[in-house]
Design a protein around this motif. Structure first.
Motif, PDB file in Angstrom:
ATOM      1  N   LEU A  19       0.812  -1.221   0.000  1.00 57.48           N
ATOM      2  CA  LEU A  19       0.000   0.000   0.000  1.00 57.48           C
ATOM      3  C   LEU A  19       0.843   1.267   0.000  1.00 57.48           C
ATOM      4  CD1 LEU A  19      -2.912  -0.923   2.434  1.00 57.48           C
ATOM      5  CD2 LEU A  19      -2.843  -1.043  -0.060  1.00 57.48           C
ATOM      6  N   HIS A  20       1.976   1.251   0.707  1.00 56.08           N
ATOM      7  CA  HIS A  20       2.832   2.429   0.741  1.00 56.08           C
ATOM      8  C   HIS A  20       3.416   2.716  -0.638  1.00 56.08           C
ATOM      9  CE1 HIS A  20       5.389  -1.037   1.380  1.00 56.08           C
ATOM     10  NE2 HIS A  20       6.453  -0.322   1.071  1.00 56.08           N
ATOM     11  N   ARG A  21       3.733   1.690  -1.401  1.00 55.59           N
ATOM     12  CA  ARG A  21       4.275   1.881  -2.751  1.00 55.59           C
ATOM     13  C   ARG A  21       3.203   2.427  -3.685  1.00 55.59           C
ATOM     14  NH1 ARG A  21       9.567   0.435  -3.890  1.00 55.59           N
ATOM     15  NH2 ARG A  21       8.912   0.603  -6.049  1.00 55.59           N
ATOM     16  N   PHE A  22       1.979   1.924  -3.562  1.00 54.85           N
ATOM     17  CA  PHE A  22       0.902   2.431  -4.404  1.00 54.85           C
ATOM     18  C   PHE A  22       0.593   3.886  -4.079  1.00 54.85           C
ATOM     19  CE2 PHE A  22      -0.484  -2.190  -4.476  1.00 54.85           C
ATOM     20  CZ  PHE A  22       0.126  -2.425  -5.696  1.00 54.85           C
ATOM     21  N   TYR A  23       0.680   4.254  -2.814  1.00 56.05           N
ATOM     22  CA  TYR A  23       0.456   5.648  -2.423  1.00 56.05           C
ATOM     23  C   TYR A  23       1.529   6.554  -3.019  1.00 56.05           C
ATOM     24  CZ  TYR A  23       0.407   9.844   0.473  1.00 56.05           C
ATOM     25  OH  TYR A  23       0.401  11.138   0.903  1.00 56.05           O
ATOM     26  N   LEU A  24       2.780   6.114  -2.949  1.00 52.37           N
ATOM     27  CA  LEU A  24       3.877   6.980  -3.384  1.00 52.37           C
ATOM     28  C   LEU A  24       4.109   6.964  -4.886  1.00 52.37           C
ATOM     29  CD1 LEU A  24       6.392   6.183  -0.528  1.00 52.37           C
ATOM     30  CD2 LEU A  24       5.084   8.286  -0.848  1.00 52.37           C
ATOM     31  N   ARG A  25       3.911   5.825  -5.529  1.00 50.31           N
ATOM     32  CA  ARG A  25       4.268   5.703  -6.943  1.00 50.31           C
ATOM     33  C   ARG A  25       3.101   5.406  -7.859  1.00 50.31           C
ATOM     34  NH1 ARG A  25       8.570   3.919  -3.897  1.00 50.31           N
ATOM     35  NH2 ARG A  25      10.584   4.765  -4.503  1.00 50.31           N
ATOM     36  N   GLY A  26       1.928   5.197  -7.320  1.00 53.36           N
ATOM     37  CA  GLY A  26       0.753   4.937  -8.141  1.00 53.36           C
ATOM     38  C   GLY A  26       0.535   3.450  -8.392  1.00 53.36           C
ATOM     39  N   LEU A  27      -0.573   3.137  -9.028  1.00 53.06           N
ATOM     40  CA  LEU A  27      -0.943   1.752  -9.278  1.00 53.06           C
ATOM     41  C   LEU A  27      -0.099   1.101 -10.359  1.00 53.06           C
ATOM     42  CD1 LEU A  27      -4.823   1.951  -9.036  1.00 53.06           C
ATOM     43  CD2 LEU A  27      -3.232   1.011  -7.376  1.00 53.06           C
ATOM     44  N   GLY A  28       0.681   1.862 -11.092  1.00 55.46           N
ATOM     45  CA  GLY A  28       1.547   1.305 -12.129  1.00 55.46           C
ATOM     46  C   GLY A  28       2.877   0.797 -11.609  1.00 55.46           C
ATOM     47  N   ASP A  29       3.091   0.825 -10.313  1.00 53.77           N
ATOM     48  CA  ASP A  29       4.356   0.379  -9.725  1.00 53.77           C
ATOM     49  C   ASP A  29       4.389  -1.140  -9.689  1.00 53.77           C
ATOM     50  OD1 ASP A  29       6.808   0.419  -8.383  1.00 53.77           O
ATOM     51  OD2 ASP A  29       5.828   0.431  -6.430  1.00 53.77           O
ATOM     52  N   TRP A  30       5.257  -1.745 -10.492  1.00 48.80           N
ATOM     53  CA  TRP A  30       5.293  -3.207 -10.581  1.00 48.80           C
ATOM     54  C   TRP A  30       5.858  -3.849  -9.321  1.00 48.80           C
ATOM     55  CZ3 TRP A  30       9.900  -5.924 -10.528  1.00 48.80           C
ATOM     56  CH2 TRP A  30      11.053  -5.176 -10.722  1.00 48.80           C
TER      57      TRP A  30
END
Length: 148
Positions: A19-30
């Protein structure tokens, strides 16, 4: 503007799911999409132990994945919490936003940092102890089979 306190709390609460990665980098973060895989495998290992007992060797491998996944998310949250304001804004906000409040550390960030240290240590040490214990128990059983 990406808020540091929000990212740290997301790493604590849902870091194993990315969730922290999606917050910071968006849903396109693989990489964010890879986070749920070891978490799901670890939960599957727990279910195998419940269904088949502690002698299931596949669960010995799968359960530590959950602990490592939680510990890795906690480590990421710790790095985020300890980043100073300028570094945070350089990482996740626009260059002209170097003096905004989004990268500041407040008491909620410190509380989350303490919780991340606690949860990360418990998850890592627990998974390490479980994996090593099960490995050595397996070795003892194999030695008994050989000696007989």
């Amino acid at each position: 503007m990406k808020n540091k306190t929000m990212a740290v709390w997301l790493a604590l609460v849902g870091g194993a799911l990315g969730l922290h990665r999606f917050y910071l980098r968006g849903l396109g973060d693989w990489i964010g999409w890879l986070h749920p895989v070891p978490t799901a495998l670890g939960l599957y290992g727990i279910e195998r132990v419940r269904a088949l007992g502690q002698d299931d060797q596949l669960s010995w491998v799968l359960i530590p994945l959950l602990g490592v996944s939680i510990a890795a998310a906690c480590l990421t949250g710790i790095v985020y919490a300890l980043a100073d304001e300028a570094k945070w804004n350089r990482w996740f906000n626009s260059p002209e936003a170097s003096a905004t409040a989004a990268g500041r550390t407040n008491w909620l960030t410190i509380v989350a940092l303490v919780m991340l240290l606690l949860v990360g240590t418990i998850a890592f040490m627990g998974s390490l102890a479980f994996g090593i214990q099960r490995y050595f128990e397996y070795q003892v059983e194999e030695a008994r089979k050989i000696s007989q």
